[in-house]
Design a protein around this motif. Structure first.
Motif, PDB file in Angstrom:
ATOM      1  N   ILE A   1      -5.839   2.350   9.574  1.00  0.00           N
ATOM      2  CA  ILE A   1      -5.325   3.660  10.007  1.00  0.00           C
ATOM      3  C   ILE A   1      -4.449   3.496  11.248  1.00  0.00           C
ATOM      4  O   ILE A   1      -3.369   4.089  11.369  1.00  0.00           O
ATOM      5  N   SER A   2      -4.928   2.640  12.185  1.00  0.00           N
ATOM      6  CA  SER A   2      -4.133   2.374  13.388  1.00  0.00           C
ATOM      7  C   SER A   2      -2.805   1.715  13.030  1.00  0.00           C
ATOM      8  O   SER A   2      -1.753   2.028  13.620  1.00  0.00           O
ATOM      9  N   SER A   3      -2.845   0.823  12.051  1.00  0.00           N
ATOM     10  CA  SER A   3      -1.610   0.153  11.606  1.00  0.00           C
ATOM     11  C   SER A   3      -0.632   1.163  11.014  1.00  0.00           C
ATOM     12  O   SER A   3       0.573   1.091  11.266  1.00  0.00           O
TER      13      SER A   3
ATOM     14  N   LEU B   1       4.282   4.324  11.396  1.00  0.00           N
ATOM     15  CA  LEU B   1       4.893   5.650  11.389  1.00  0.00           C
ATOM     16  C   LEU B   1       5.717   5.882  12.654  1.00  0.00           C
ATOM     17  O   LEU B   1       6.832   6.410  12.589  1.00  0.00           O
ATOM     18  N   LEU B   2       5.169   5.457  13.803  1.00  0.00           N
ATOM     19  CA  LEU B   2       5.907   5.615  15.067  1.00  0.00           C
ATOM     20  C   LEU B   2       7.192   4.792  15.064  1.00  0.00           C
ATOM     21  O   LEU B   2       8.249   5.269  15.491  1.00  0.00           O
ATOM     22  N   LEU B   3       7.086   3.543  14.585  1.00  0.00           N
ATOM     23  CA  LEU B   3       8.277   2.694  14.510  1.00  0.00           C
ATOM     24  C   LEU B   3       9.318   3.290  13.558  1.00  0.00           C
ATOM     25  O   LEU B   3      10.524   3.228  13.822  1.00  0.00           O
TER      26      LEU B   3
ATOM     27  N   PRO C   1       3.113   2.528   1.820  1.00  0.00           N
ATOM     28  CA  PRO C   1       2.308   2.438   0.581  1.00  0.00           C
ATOM     29  C   PRO C   1       1.426   1.191   0.544  1.00  0.00           C
ATOM     30  O   PRO C   1       0.312   1.230   0.005  1.00  0.00           O
ATOM     31  N   TYR C   2       1.950   0.099   1.103  1.00  0.00           N
ATOM     32  CA  TYR C   2       1.160  -1.144   1.125  1.00  0.00           C
ATOM     33  C   TYR C   2      -0.126  -0.952   1.932  1.00  0.00           C
ATOM     34  O   TYR C   2      -1.222  -1.334   1.502  1.00  0.00           O
TER      35      TYR C   2
ATOM     36  N   SER D   1      14.159   0.710   5.430  1.00  0.00           N
ATOM     37  CA  SER D   1      13.759   0.301   4.076  1.00  0.00           C
ATOM     38  C   SER D   1      12.473  -0.528   4.100  1.00  0.00           C
ATOM     39  O   SER D   1      11.633  -0.439   3.202  1.00  0.00           O
ATOM     40  N   ILE D   2      12.315  -1.338   5.152  1.00  0.00           N
ATOM     41  CA  ILE D   2      11.097  -2.152   5.287  1.00  0.00           C
ATOM     42  C   ILE D   2       9.900  -1.259   5.597  1.00  0.00           C
ATOM     43  O   ILE D   2       8.823  -1.387   4.989  1.00  0.00           O
ATOM     44  N   PHE D   3      10.079  -0.332   6.534  1.00  0.00           N
ATOM     45  CA  PHE D   3       8.988   0.565   6.899  1.00  0.00           C
ATOM     46  C   PHE D   3       8.579   1.448   5.713  1.00  0.00           C
ATOM     47  O   PHE D   3       7.410   1.836   5.594  1.00  0.00           O
TER      48      PHE D   3
END
Length: 587
Positions: free
Chosen positions: A69-71, A76-78, A46-47, A39-41
């Motif tokens: 973009i790196s963030s 996405l990986l997490l 969007p943020y 839910s956090i990810f």
């Protein structure tokens, strides 16, 4: 008994089901924690998109663009890792729960009275133990935790939306009541539809199981067309049950999709105007809200879909718990463990009825001395086989006392009692397994060499060795690869290796060929020697040498004595039976 509930969701039933997760508490909490992370990810993406648009694309800051973009890639990986752990352990938990539940159900069913199985369709019980329990697993793998995850996502998303722009949030919430109401109606309708589906699945399983088992009768009496027509009717009802669920889905999901599109249209219209006017609502906020609105409405649609899964699981759980709540066990309050049995049997004024007020045994009394061979004869329905069932406590008597070695059988521990009684039935049941396993029933205390020795003693070793693989020959389902006489011989061997104190032969020599009958007669003489034996037979020639013959008629004992004594009774019941059979043989 579990009751059928008209509520959209039965929380009492759900709480009961959740107790089965107690052995897996750590896994349960880990899956819940994974749902919180997801839910956090969900909000972070969007943020970061909003920040990328407002702080890097519009100002054209390339270095900061690479950072955001790196963030997003890192988030996405997490999210992917969390999703993997969430799905894997949710399914692992579900499988653990249904494994425990299935074991408990099967153990409960093993203790049911024979009367329960007399009145229950095998197909329905198989459905409960297999497919219904498998459906319960989906509560954890696709229902409960998915719904929790989606609800958490919605709450976090709404909080973030309010923080960013209360105006755009109000526009989204204006559409929300419609989809919430539609979801509520959808849940109630789907619950009723899934109850109908599970009923029709049970009917279908029961019908197919019975017809496949009885296919020989179907073909012998040329009932193929009739059974085919009946199957088509049942299958049509099954299809209609599923069509209802399809109908409700086809109405609900377009409504949900339309609501989402309306919300996005309002965001673009109002947010676009505000952004063009240089308001606090930026282009990044508008883009983020479009994604957030989709993320808000998607869980609502998914919750409805997952609620379908949850409802099917709950309906299945209700049916499984109905069996678990069924009290149909023979009371096993006896504490006496029998080391050995001499074999003295006594029936004292025993009354019994399968159906209330319809007595099958009407106060019968008789004695069997240790080591005696007693035969019971009489017309069909006289109550002969009932005596055997009561001796092994498959049913509870209404009145009277049954004792073995002067001990009431109710005072003996049930398994201890049955371990000293071996029964050879007319309809021999063999499992789809080897001959050896069918004889020993996987009892580790019965060694293979002892089986070979016993087979030689009763004269059937050569017959077994003539089969491909000998004792390792697989007889297939219900012993289909053997003749009725061969199956009967194996049942004699199974009884013999058990070394019982009391032996019961229930119509063991009926419906077999003369060669098998001679083998069985020899086996009978061997295994009855030195132990108490009760022989139920229609053919009186097989019991002429019995120490005592009990003659029954309509649930009462009408005559007792040995063969010669009973023949001397003028107009006697046994004498008339014997004369009819003798005359038939002579003719």
């Amino acid at each position: 008994m579990a009751e059928k509930s008209g509520k959209a969701f039965d929380f009492k039933l759900f709480r009961r089901l959740i107790t089965y997760t107690n052995p897996y508490r750590l896994t349960f909490y880990f899956v819940a924690f994974s749902a919180i992370l997801l839910s956090i990810f969900a909000v972070l993406r969007p943020y970061l998109l909003q920040q990328t648009i407002d702080k890097t694309i519009i100002p054209k800051d390339n270095e900061l663009l690479i950072f955001f973009i790196s963030s997003m890639v890192g988030v996405l990986l997490l999210e992917v890792i969390s999703q993997f752990l969430f799905i894997y352990f949710a399914n692992w938990l579900g499988q653990g729960v249904i494994r425990d539940l299935r074991i408990k159900l099967f153990e409960h069913m093993l203790g049911f009275k024979k009367q329960y199985y007399d009145q229950s369709a095998v197909g329905r019980l198989v459905t409960r133990a297999v497919s219904d329990i498998e459906t319960i697993a989906s509560i954890f793998s696709q229902g409960l935790f998915m719904i929790i995850s989606d609800l958490l996502k919605m709450l976090v998303i709404l909080g973030y939306m309010l923080y960013q722009s209360w105006q755009l949030t109000v526009l989204v919430l204006a559409v929300l009541p419609l989809i919430v109401y539609a979801t509520r109606v959808f849940q109630k309708k789907m619950k009723a539809a899934f109850e109908e589906v599970r009923t029709q699945v049970s009917n279908l399983n029961s019908f197919v199981q019975e017809r496949i088992t009885g296919m020989k009768i179907v073909q012998l009496f040329t009932r193929e067309e009739t059974e085919y027509s009946t199957f088509k009717e049942i299958n049509e009802k099954h299809k209609k049950g599923w069509i209802k669920t399809v109908w409700y889905n086809s109405i609900f999901f377009p409504i949900a999709e339309m609501s989402s599109s309306v919300a996005i249209g309002l965001i673009v219209w109002f947010g676009g105007l505000k952004a063009a006017q240089g308001d606090v609502i930026t282009l990044g906020v508008v883009i983020a809200f479009i994604e957030l609105a989709q993320m808000l409405f998607r869980p609502l649609r998914q919750i409805a879909d997952k609620f379908n899964t949850l409802q099917m699981g709950m309906v299945a759980a209700n049916r499984v718990f109905a069996i678990l709540d069924t009290e149909s066990k023979i009371e096993n309050n006896g504490e006496l463990m029998l080391d050995s049995v001499k074999g003295k049997i006594k029936f004292e004024n025993v009354r019994f009825s399968y159906i209330k007020d319809e007595e099958v045994l009407k106060g019968i009394s008789f004695d069997v001395e240790a080591g005696e061979t007693v035969a019971i004869v009489g017309a069909t329905g006289a109550g002969k086989s009932t005596i055997v069932n009561l001796l092994s406590r498959f049913y509870e008597i209404n009145n009277g006392v049954i004792s073995i070695d002067n001990t009431d059988i109710k005072d003996v521990e049930l398994n201890s009692l049955r371990s000293h009684i071996a029964v050879v039935l007319q309809d021999v049941f063999l499992f789809a397994d080897t001959i050896l396993n069918n004889i020993t029933l996987n009892n580790p205390h019965i060694l293979e060499e002892n089986v070979h020795k016993a087979a030689k003693e009763i004269g059937i070793h050569d017959f077994i060795m003539s089969l491909p693989g000998g004792y390792e020959y697989n007889v297939k389902e219900r012993g289909a690869m053997l003749s009725s006489g061969q199956r009967q011989l194996l049942s004699f061997l199974r009884a013999y290796v058990a070394n019982p104190g009391i032996l019961v032969l229930d119509e063991a020599t009926s419906s077999i060929d003369s060669h098998s009958e001679q083998l069985i007669q020899d086996a009978t003489n061997k295994i009855t020697r030195g132990r108490t034996s009760i022989v139920i037979a229609h053919r009186l020639a097989t019991i002429r040498n019995a120490d005592k013959i009990i003659v029954m008629d309509q649930g009462e004992i009408v005559e007792q004595g040995n063969h010669n004594e009973l023949l001397e009774i003028n107009d006697g019941y046994y004498r008339s039976l014997y004369e009819v059979q003798f005359a038939t043989v002579t003719e």
